[in-house]
Design a protein around this motif. Structure first.
Motif, PDB file in Angstrom:
ATOM      1  N   VAL A   1       1.124  -1.514  -0.109  1.00  0.00           N
ATOM      2  CA  VAL A   1       0.026   0.184  -0.480  1.00  0.00           C
ATOM      3  C   VAL A   1       1.053   1.369  -0.230  1.00  0.00           C
ATOM      4  CG1 VAL A   1      -1.696   1.205   1.291  1.00  0.00           C
ATOM      5  CG2 VAL A   1      -1.913  -1.338   1.075  1.00  0.00           C
ATOM      6  N   ALA A   2       2.308   0.935   1.125  1.00  0.00           N
ATOM      7  CA  ALA A   2       2.618   2.472   0.705  1.00  0.00           C
ATOM      8  C   ALA A   2       3.441   2.616  -0.743  1.00  0.00           C
ATOM      9  CB  ALA A   2       4.029   2.173   1.761  1.00  0.00           C
ATOM     10  N   LEU A   3       3.732   1.612  -0.980  1.00  0.00           N
ATOM     11  CA  LEU A   3       4.410   1.403  -2.418  1.00  0.00           C
ATOM     12  C   LEU A   3       3.551   2.082  -3.619  1.00  0.00           C
ATOM     13  CD1 LEU A   3       6.791   1.357  -4.524  1.00  0.00           C
ATOM     14  CD2 LEU A   3       5.839  -1.330  -5.430  1.00  0.00           C
ATOM     15  N   VAL A   4       2.071   1.973  -3.690  1.00  0.00           N
ATOM     16  CA  VAL A   4       1.212   2.228  -4.497  1.00  0.00           C
ATOM     17  C   VAL A   4       0.710   3.548  -4.505  1.00  0.00           C
ATOM     18  CG1 VAL A   4      -1.270   1.950  -4.869  1.00  0.00           C
ATOM     19  CG2 VAL A   4       0.232   0.194  -4.745  1.00  0.00           C
ATOM     20  N   GLN A   5       1.106   3.946  -3.085  1.00  0.00           N
ATOM     21  CA  GLN A   5       0.702   5.631  -2.341  1.00  0.00           C
ATOM     22  C   GLN A   5       1.362   6.185  -3.531  1.00  0.00           C
ATOM     23  OE1 GLN A   5      -1.711   6.263  -0.421  1.00  0.00           O
ATOM     24  NE2 GLN A   5      -0.417   8.741  -0.259  1.00  0.00           N
ATOM     25  N   LEU A   6       3.108   5.282  -3.497  1.00  0.00           N
ATOM     26  CA  LEU A   6       4.296   6.599  -4.148  1.00  0.00           C
ATOM     27  C   LEU A   6       3.917   6.411  -5.049  1.00  0.00           C
ATOM     28  CD1 LEU A   6       7.333   5.950  -1.450  1.00  0.00           C
ATOM     29  CD2 LEU A   6       5.811   7.862  -1.688  1.00  0.00           C
ATOM     30  N   ALA A   7       4.264   5.393  -5.820  1.00  0.00           N
ATOM     31  CA  ALA A   7       3.425   5.219  -7.291  1.00  0.00           C
ATOM     32  C   ALA A   7       2.239   5.820  -7.917  1.00  0.00           C
ATOM     33  CB  ALA A   7       3.743   3.911  -8.255  1.00  0.00           C
ATOM     34  N   VAL A   8       1.605   6.092  -7.705  1.00  0.00           N
ATOM     35  CA  VAL A   8       0.158   6.605  -7.527  1.00  0.00           C
ATOM     36  C   VAL A   8      -0.492   8.196  -7.547  1.00  0.00           C
ATOM     37  CG1 VAL A   8      -2.219   6.456  -8.693  1.00  0.00           C
ATOM     38  CG2 VAL A   8      -0.807   4.447  -8.160  1.00  0.00           C
ATOM     39  N   PHE A   9      -0.441   8.339  -6.294  1.00  0.00           N
ATOM     40  CA  PHE A   9      -0.579   9.647  -5.984  1.00  0.00           C
ATOM     41  C   PHE A   9       0.751  11.025  -6.058  1.00  0.00           C
ATOM     42  CE2 PHE A   9      -3.971   7.119  -3.581  1.00  0.00           C
ATOM     43  CZ  PHE A   9      -5.659   7.840  -3.733  1.00  0.00           C
ATOM     44  N   SER A  10       1.905  10.129  -5.250  1.00  0.00           N
ATOM     45  CA  SER A  10       2.885  10.797  -5.002  1.00  0.00           C
ATOM     46  C   SER A  10       3.530  11.254  -6.156  1.00  0.00           C
ATOM     47  CB  SER A  10       4.255  10.585  -4.534  1.00  0.00           C
ATOM     48  OG  SER A  10       4.103  10.602  -3.252  1.00  0.00           O
ATOM     49  N   GLY A  11       3.407  10.313  -7.176  1.00  0.00           N
ATOM     50  CA  GLY A  11       4.245   9.963  -8.557  1.00  0.00           C
ATOM     51  C   GLY A  11       3.046  10.473  -9.930  1.00  0.00           C
ATOM     52  N   ALA A  12       2.286  10.416  -9.646  1.00  0.00           N
ATOM     53  CA  ALA A  12       0.798  10.899 -10.249  1.00  0.00           C
ATOM     54  C   ALA A  12       0.181  12.019 -10.563  1.00  0.00           C
ATOM     55  CB  ALA A  12      -0.262   9.504 -11.106  1.00  0.00           C
ATOM     56  N   ILE A  13      -0.364  11.486  -9.391  1.00  0.00           N
ATOM     57  CA  ILE A  13      -1.943  12.687  -9.605  1.00  0.00           C
ATOM     58  C   ILE A  13      -0.902  13.849  -8.665  1.00  0.00           C
ATOM     59  CG2 ILE A  13      -3.225  13.443  -7.864  1.00  0.00           C
ATOM     60  CD1 ILE A  13      -4.525  11.238  -9.571  1.00  0.00           C
ATOM     61  N   VAL A  14      -0.051  14.090  -8.169  1.00  0.00           N
ATOM     62  CA  VAL A  14       0.555  14.744  -7.560  1.00  0.00           C
ATOM     63  C   VAL A  14       1.239  15.843  -9.115  1.00  0.00           C
ATOM     64  CG1 VAL A  14       2.765  16.393  -6.814  1.00  0.00           C
ATOM     65  CG2 VAL A  14       1.360  15.239  -5.857  1.00  0.00           C
ATOM     66  N   VAL A  15       1.618  15.166 -10.269  1.00  0.00           N
ATOM     67  CA  VAL A  15       2.269  15.650 -11.684  1.00  0.00           C
ATOM     68  C   VAL A  15       1.738  15.987 -11.882  1.00  0.00           C
ATOM     69  CG1 VAL A  15       3.752  14.897 -13.576  1.00  0.00           C
ATOM     70  CG2 VAL A  15       4.524  14.095 -11.140  1.00  0.00           C
ATOM     71  N   LEU A  16       0.154  15.402 -12.294  1.00  0.00           N
ATOM     72  CA  LEU A  16      -0.211  15.891 -12.561  1.00  0.00           C
ATOM     73  C   LEU A  16      -0.792  17.509 -12.711  1.00  0.00           C
ATOM     74  CD1 LEU A  16      -3.162  15.144 -14.872  1.00  0.00           C
ATOM     75  CD2 LEU A  16      -4.154  14.254 -13.431  1.00  0.00           C
ATOM     76  N   PHE A  17      -0.979  17.652 -11.455  1.00  0.00           N
ATOM     77  CA  PHE A  17      -1.409  18.569 -10.580  1.00  0.00           C
ATOM     78  C   PHE A  17      -0.588  19.966 -11.041  1.00  0.00           C
ATOM     79  CE2 PHE A  17      -4.337  16.963  -7.009  1.00  0.00           C
ATOM     80  CZ  PHE A  17      -5.518  16.812  -7.623  1.00  0.00           C
ATOM     81  N   LEU A  18       0.479  19.538 -11.547  1.00  0.00           N
ATOM     82  CA  LEU A  18       1.845  20.564 -10.933  1.00  0.00           C
ATOM     83  C   LEU A  18       1.711  20.625 -13.096  1.00  0.00           C
ATOM     84  CD1 LEU A  18       4.058  21.687  -9.909  1.00  0.00           C
ATOM     85  CD2 LEU A  18       4.926  19.868 -10.290  1.00  0.00           C
ATOM     86  N   LEU A  19       1.879  19.996 -13.362  1.00  0.00           N
ATOM     87  CA  LEU A  19       1.132  19.895 -15.215  1.00  0.00           C
ATOM     88  C   LEU A  19       0.219  21.098 -15.112  1.00  0.00           C
ATOM     89  CD1 LEU A  19       2.161  19.502 -18.180  1.00  0.00           C
ATOM     90  CD2 LEU A  19       1.046  17.230 -17.206  1.00  0.00           C
ATOM     91  N   ALA A  20      -0.819  20.965 -14.835  1.00  0.00           N
ATOM     92  CA  ALA A  20      -2.158  21.470 -15.089  1.00  0.00           C
ATOM     93  C   ALA A  20      -1.838  23.151 -14.012  1.00  0.00           C
ATOM     94  CB  ALA A  20      -3.757  20.646 -14.510  1.00  0.00           C
ATOM     95  N   ALA A  21      -1.202  23.137 -13.504  1.00  0.00           N
ATOM     96  CA  ALA A  21      -1.104  24.017 -12.930  1.00  0.00           C
ATOM     97  C   ALA A  21      -0.049  25.404 -13.687  1.00  0.00           C
ATOM     98  CB  ALA A  21      -0.457  24.482 -11.671  1.00  0.00           C
ATOM     99  N   MET A  22       1.163  24.806 -14.073  1.00  0.00           N
ATOM    100  CA  MET A  22       1.596  25.643 -14.974  1.00  0.00           C
ATOM    101  C   MET A  22       1.659  25.524 -16.352  1.00  0.00           C
ATOM    102  SD  MET A  22       5.228  22.565 -14.307  1.00  0.00           S
ATOM    103  CE  MET A  22       6.203  23.025 -15.830  1.00  0.00           C
ATOM    104  N   LEU A  23       0.494  24.453 -16.722  1.00  0.00           N
ATOM    105  CA  LEU A  23      -0.064  24.978 -18.413  1.00  0.00           C
ATOM    106  C   LEU A  23      -1.595  26.338 -18.279  1.00  0.00           C
ATOM    107  CD1 LEU A  23      -0.788  21.611 -19.750  1.00  0.00           C
ATOM    108  CD2 LEU A  23       1.206  23.198 -20.364  1.00  0.00           C
ATOM    109  N   THR A  24      -1.694  26.531 -16.948  1.00  0.00           N
ATOM    110  CA  THR A  24      -2.776  27.598 -16.761  1.00  0.00           C
ATOM    111  C   THR A  24      -2.305  28.606 -16.206  1.00  0.00           C
ATOM    112  OG1 THR A  24      -3.425  26.577 -14.504  1.00  0.00           O
ATOM    113  CG2 THR A  24      -4.313  26.017 -16.478  1.00  0.00           C
TER     114      THR A  24
END
Length: 87
Positions: A58-81
């Motif tokens: 569960v810790a690995l999934v937390q790091l891979a999915v949330f920290s890796g994907a979701i936060v990068v997606l939020f950061l990309l959306a903030a940079m593009l807007t």
């Protein structure tokens, strides 16, 4: 019966308090980039808590999915807007 806290319990309580602080900072910070950074730190803390509680997958999934994907997606959306500071 009174139970005593072990050092691991104290570390977990300290991590829980850090998680509460960083979740509050992620919500109320006026700068979106800093809020995303606080969200990333929060996800890492939650993954450490999961690992210490005996759930390494569960810790690995937390790091891979949330920290890796979701936060990068939020950061990309903030940079593009226009991103940045709330008005």
């Amino acid at each position: 019966m009174i139970s005593t806290l072990t050092p691991i319990d104290l570390i977990i309580l300290l991590l829980f308090s850090f998680a509460i602080i960083f979740s509050w900072l992620a919500i109320v910070h006026p700068n979106v980039i800093y809020a995303i950074f606080f969200l990333f730190i929060l996800n890492v803390i939650v993954a450490i808590i999961f690992f210490m509680l005996g759930a390494p997958f569960v810790a690995l999934v937390q790091l891979a999915v949330f920290s890796g994907a979701i936060v990068v997606l939020f950061l990309l959306a903030a940079m593009l807007t226009r991103g940045g500071v709330w008005k």
